[in-house]
Write a protein that holds these residues in place. Structure first.
Motif, PDB file in Angstrom:
ATOM      1  N   THR A  87       0.841  -1.187   0.000  1.00 16.72           N
ATOM      2  CA  THR A  87       0.000   0.000   0.000  1.00 16.72           C
ATOM      3  C   THR A  87       0.881   1.242   0.000  1.00 16.72           C
ATOM      4  OG1 THR A  87      -1.960   1.036   0.958  1.00 16.72           O
ATOM      5  CG2 THR A  87      -0.331   0.141   2.508  1.00 16.72           C
ATOM      6  N   VAL A  88       0.248   2.433  -0.078  1.00 18.91           N
ATOM      7  CA  VAL A  88       1.006   3.655  -0.406  1.00 18.91           C
ATOM      8  C   VAL A  88       0.637   4.807   0.545  1.00 18.91           C
ATOM      9  CG1 VAL A  88       1.776   5.117  -2.317  1.00 18.91           C
ATOM     10  CG2 VAL A  88       0.808   2.863  -2.812  1.00 18.91           C
ATOM     11  N   PRO A  89       1.037   4.730   1.808  1.00 22.65           N
ATOM     12  CA  PRO A  89       0.740   5.812   2.744  1.00 22.65           C
ATOM     13  C   PRO A  89       1.638   7.027   2.561  1.00 22.65           C
ATOM     14  CG  PRO A  89       2.039   4.132   3.824  1.00 22.65           C
ATOM     15  CD  PRO A  89       1.736   3.611   2.445  1.00 22.65           C
ATOM     16  N   SER A  90       1.128   8.167   2.983  1.00 15.06           N
ATOM     17  CA  SER A  90       1.945   9.376   3.031  1.00 15.06           C
ATOM     18  C   SER A  90       2.813   9.353   4.289  1.00 15.06           C
ATOM     19  CB  SER A  90       1.056  10.615   3.022  1.00 15.06           C
ATOM     20  OG  SER A  90       0.256  10.640   1.851  1.00 15.06           O
ATOM     21  N   ASP A  91       3.729  10.298   4.351  1.00 15.73           N
ATOM     22  CA  ASP A  91       4.751  10.369   5.401  1.00 15.73           C
ATOM     23  C   ASP A  91       4.225  10.137   6.808  1.00 15.73           C
ATOM     24  OD1 ASP A  91       3.440  13.018   5.482  1.00 15.73           O
ATOM     25  OD2 ASP A  91       4.825  13.494   3.859  1.00 15.73           O
ATOM     26  N   TYR A  92       3.336  11.009   7.295  1.00 14.95           N
ATOM     27  CA  TYR A  92       2.885  10.899   8.678  1.00 14.95           C
ATOM     28  C   TYR A  92       2.143   9.585   8.929  1.00 14.95           C
ATOM     29  CZ  TYR A  92      -1.913  12.017   7.250  1.00 14.95           C
ATOM     30  OH  TYR A  92      -3.155  11.973   6.666  1.00 14.95           O
ATOM     31  N   MET A  93       1.496   9.058   7.870  1.00 11.34           N
ATOM     32  CA  MET A  93       0.754   7.817   8.028  1.00 11.34           C
ATOM     33  C   MET A  93       1.691   6.613   8.140  1.00 11.34           C
ATOM     34  SD  MET A  93      -2.088   6.420   8.617  1.00 11.34           S
ATOM     35  CE  MET A  93      -3.218   7.803   8.417  1.00 11.34           C
ATOM     36  N   VAL A  94       2.872   6.687   7.530  1.00 10.50           N
ATOM     37  CA  VAL A  94       3.865   5.624   7.738  1.00 10.50           C
ATOM     38  C   VAL A  94       4.185   5.532   9.229  1.00 10.50           C
ATOM     39  CG1 VAL A  94       6.230   4.864   7.278  1.00 10.50           C
ATOM     40  CG2 VAL A  94       4.859   5.847   5.426  1.00 10.50           C
ATOM     41  N   GLY A  95       4.379   6.708   9.846  1.00 12.96           N
ATOM     42  CA  GLY A  95       4.664   6.735  11.278  1.00 12.96           C
ATOM     43  C   GLY A  95       3.537   6.143  12.101  1.00 12.96           C
ATOM     44  N   LYS A  96       2.308   6.494  11.747  1.00 12.56           N
ATOM     45  CA  LYS A  96       1.159   5.985  12.494  1.00 12.56           C
ATOM     46  C   LYS A  96       1.012   4.480  12.321  1.00 12.56           C
ATOM     47  CE  LYS A  96      -3.773   6.755  13.270  1.00 12.56           C
ATOM     48  NZ  LYS A  96      -4.938   7.615  13.006  1.00 12.56           N
ATOM     49  N   GLU A 257       8.224  31.755   2.094  1.00 14.16           N
ATOM     50  CA  GLU A 257       8.482  31.418   3.499  1.00 14.16           C
ATOM     51  C   GLU A 257       8.403  29.921   3.770  1.00 14.16           C
ATOM     52  OE1 GLU A 257       6.351  33.742   2.523  1.00 14.16           O
ATOM     53  OE2 GLU A 257       4.348  32.911   2.748  1.00 14.16           O
ATOM     54  N   GLY A 258       8.067  29.145   2.747  1.00 15.60           N
ATOM     55  CA  GLY A 258       8.074  27.701   2.887  1.00 15.60           C
ATOM     56  C   GLY A 258       6.698  27.084   2.779  1.00 15.60           C
ATOM     57  N   SER A 259       6.664  25.762   2.854  1.00 15.48           N
ATOM     58  CA  SER A 259       5.414  25.031   2.716  1.00 15.48           C
ATOM     59  C   SER A 259       5.629  23.602   3.205  1.00 15.48           C
ATOM     60  CB  SER A 259       4.950  25.032   1.253  1.00 15.48           C
ATOM     61  OG  SER A 259       3.660  24.453   1.147  1.00 15.48           O
ATOM     62  N   ASN A 260       4.648  22.760   2.917  1.00 13.48           N
ATOM     63  CA  ASN A 260       4.771  21.337   3.222  1.00 13.48           C
ATOM     64  C   ASN A 260       5.480  20.617   2.084  1.00 13.48           C
ATOM     65  OD1 ASN A 260       2.682  18.611   2.572  1.00 13.48           O
ATOM     66  ND2 ASN A 260       4.120  18.589   4.270  1.00 13.48           N
ATOM     67  N   MET A 261       6.376  19.712   2.449  1.00 14.08           N
ATOM     68  CA  MET A 261       6.964  18.769   1.509  1.00 14.08           C
ATOM     69  C   MET A 261       6.466  17.400   1.922  1.00 14.08           C
ATOM     70  SD  MET A 261      10.981  17.950   0.762  1.00 14.08           S
ATOM     71  CE  MET A 261      11.527  17.187  -0.770  1.00 14.08           C
ATOM     72  N   TRP A 262       5.702  16.761   1.058  1.00 10.22           N
ATOM     73  CA  TRP A 262       5.114  15.476   1.418  1.00 10.22           C
ATOM     74  C   TRP A 262       5.776  14.344   0.628  1.00 10.22           C
ATOM     75  CZ3 TRP A 262       3.333  13.135  -2.850  1.00 10.22           C
ATOM     76  CH2 TRP A 262       2.903  13.937  -3.919  1.00 10.22           C
ATOM     77  N   PHE A 263       5.684  13.161   1.198  1.00  9.40           N
ATOM     78  CA  PHE A 263       6.202  11.953   0.560  1.00  9.40           C
ATOM     79  C   PHE A 263       5.129  10.880   0.588  1.00  9.40           C
ATOM     80  CE2 PHE A 263       9.954  14.144   2.016  1.00  9.40           C
ATOM     81  CZ  PHE A 263      10.903  13.901   1.036  1.00  9.40           C
ATOM     82  N   ASP A 264       4.903  10.227  -0.528  1.00  3.77           N
ATOM     83  CA  ASP A 264       4.111   9.004  -0.561  1.00  3.77           C
ATOM     84  C   ASP A 264       5.087   7.843  -0.707  1.00  3.77           C
ATOM     85  OD1 ASP A 264       1.671  10.236  -0.273  1.00  3.77           O
ATOM     86  OD2 ASP A 264       1.272  10.364  -2.418  1.00  3.77           O
ATOM     87  N   ASN A 265       4.756   6.720  -0.083  1.00  4.10           N
ATOM     88  CA  ASN A 265       5.734   5.647   0.087  1.00  4.10           C
ATOM     89  C   ASN A 265       5.128   4.277  -0.154  1.00  4.10           C
ATOM     90  OD1 ASN A 265       7.876   7.425   1.752  1.00  4.10           O
ATOM     91  ND2 ASN A 265       5.812   7.860   2.492  1.00  4.10           N
ATOM     92  N   LEU A 266       5.947   3.371  -0.668  1.00  2.00           N
ATOM     93  CA  LEU A 266       5.545   1.980  -0.831  1.00  2.00           C
ATOM     94  C   LEU A 266       5.898   1.218   0.443  1.00  2.00           C
ATOM     95  CD1 LEU A 266       6.926   1.450  -4.451  1.00  2.00           C
ATOM     96  CD2 LEU A 266       4.540   1.843  -3.809  1.00  2.00           C
TER      97      LEU A 266
END
Length: 356
Positions: A87-96, A257-266
């Motif tokens: 499956t392919v969760p995003s960054d924070y969801m990998v942690g969860k 001033e910046g933003s979110n950098m997100w990652f989706d992961n296998l």
């Protein structure tokens, strides 16, 4: 979180669900238990031609089921009764998912192509050492504007979205973490803050934005912007790429001033059964030519630096989607917050939506 739900893919796996639930995989079309891969992915988040290529190369049949949010995916995996292999969760969801013991660690001895991934996209805070995840795509949150109505100098900063001249002109992606996050950044705070005063201040500022908001929507935002129905939007970089391909007046910018950098992961959920197929697929997707083909099809940025070198120069040189290090240094990755804080973010965001 970020893509159109592909109902057809969901129907395929639902129809097969009873067979998989009892571990009696269908034997039709030459499939056996060892020749199947069950992929649980965001909608329209892999080039279908790559699925066909993988099946032809390996003889493994890929069943695809789709989800439309990290939370929906998490709940389905947590409940069990499924045989998802990848499956392919995003960054924070990998942690969860790690914390909830829903993931199996990667067997690095079975992986080839790890050297193809750039160091900037590995060893992130949500999975140190990439024990559980391989990066799939990355991107940013930013502002899309139509140059027929908006000048570039008017959207260099998040705070400019509050300009009264943009009354009823702004489209927002319907995402609590992102919209709260952009507001927190505009106030000089972290997108991961747990400070109550900072969160309440962000909600108050968001409510002041309400008069400028034309709509808070999900995938429809792409159609509205491509059709020129609004001059401004806040959305993810890959969605912006799709809009821009349909309307040459659209442009994407990450505020200074910046933003979110997100990652989706296998990742490999604990429900996985078909490990030979899993590692064949991970290695297949790590090959530069395949990762490059996927990046061209999807429109998001690839973390596979060997694949990046194969992309057309027009894509490689596009700072909107492959920003320079000065921009990247100002980007923040979402962390997995406690359930209490997630609910607080959601509640404050809902209060803002009620004012819209």
């Amino acid at each position: 979180m970020k893509r159109l739900l592909m109902v057809a893919g969901a129907i395929i796996l639902i129809c097969l669900g009873l067979a998989y639930g009892s571990n009696e995989l269908q034997k039709s079309a030459g499939d056996t238990g060892s020749k199947v891969l069950n992929l649980y992915n965001w909608g329209d988040y892999i080039d279908p031609a790559l699925i066909s290529k993988f099946q032809k190369e390996t003889g493994y049949h890929v069943n695809v089921e789709t989800f439309d949010s990290n939370e929906a995916m998490y709940t389905k995996v947590q409940q069990g009764g499924t045989n998802y292999d990848i499956t392919v969760p995003s960054d924070y969801m990998v942690g969860k998912m790690k914390e909830s013991h829903l993931l199996l660690p990667l067997n690095k001895t079975r992986l080839t192509g790890m050297d193809n991934y750039g160091q900037a996209y590995l060893n992130k805070s949500f999975d140190r050492g990439n024990k559980y995840s391989l990066p799939y795509f990355w991107g940013t949150l930013g502002i899309i504007y139509n140059d027929k109505y908006v000048k570039p100098c008017e959207v260099q900063h998040w705070n400019q979205l509050w300009n009264k001249k943009f009354k009823n002109q702004l489209m927002l992606i319907d995402s609590a973490r992102d919209i709260m996050g952009m507001t927190l950044i505009s106030q000089g705070h972290s997108v991961n803050t747990t400070n109550n005063q900072e969160l309440l201040a962000a909600k108050k500022k968001l409510i002041r934005l309400a008069p400028n908001v034309k709509a808070v929507v999900a995938d429809e935002i792409k159609m509205y912007m491509a059709d020129g129905e609004a001059p401004l939007a806040v959305d993810w970089s890959g969605e912006a790429a799709e809009m821009m391909s349909q309307n040459s007046h659209l442009h994407y910018i990450v505020p200074t001033e910046g933003s979110n950098m997100w990652f989706d992961n296998l990742v490999i959920p604990k429900t996985a059964k078909h490990f030979t197929a899993i590692y064949k697929f991970l290695n297949f997707m790590s090959r530069p030519e395949n990762a490059a083909q996927n990046a061209e099809y999807i429109g998001y940025s690839t973390p596979n630096t060997a694949a990046y070198k194969l992309l057309p120069k027009s894509i490689r040189d596009d700072k909107q989607f492959y920003p320079d290090q000065q921009v990247i240094k100002r980007l923040q990755v979402y962390k997995n917050l406690s359930q209490q804080k997630v609910e607080q973010y959601n509640d404050l965001y809902l209060e803002f939506k009620m004012h819209h």
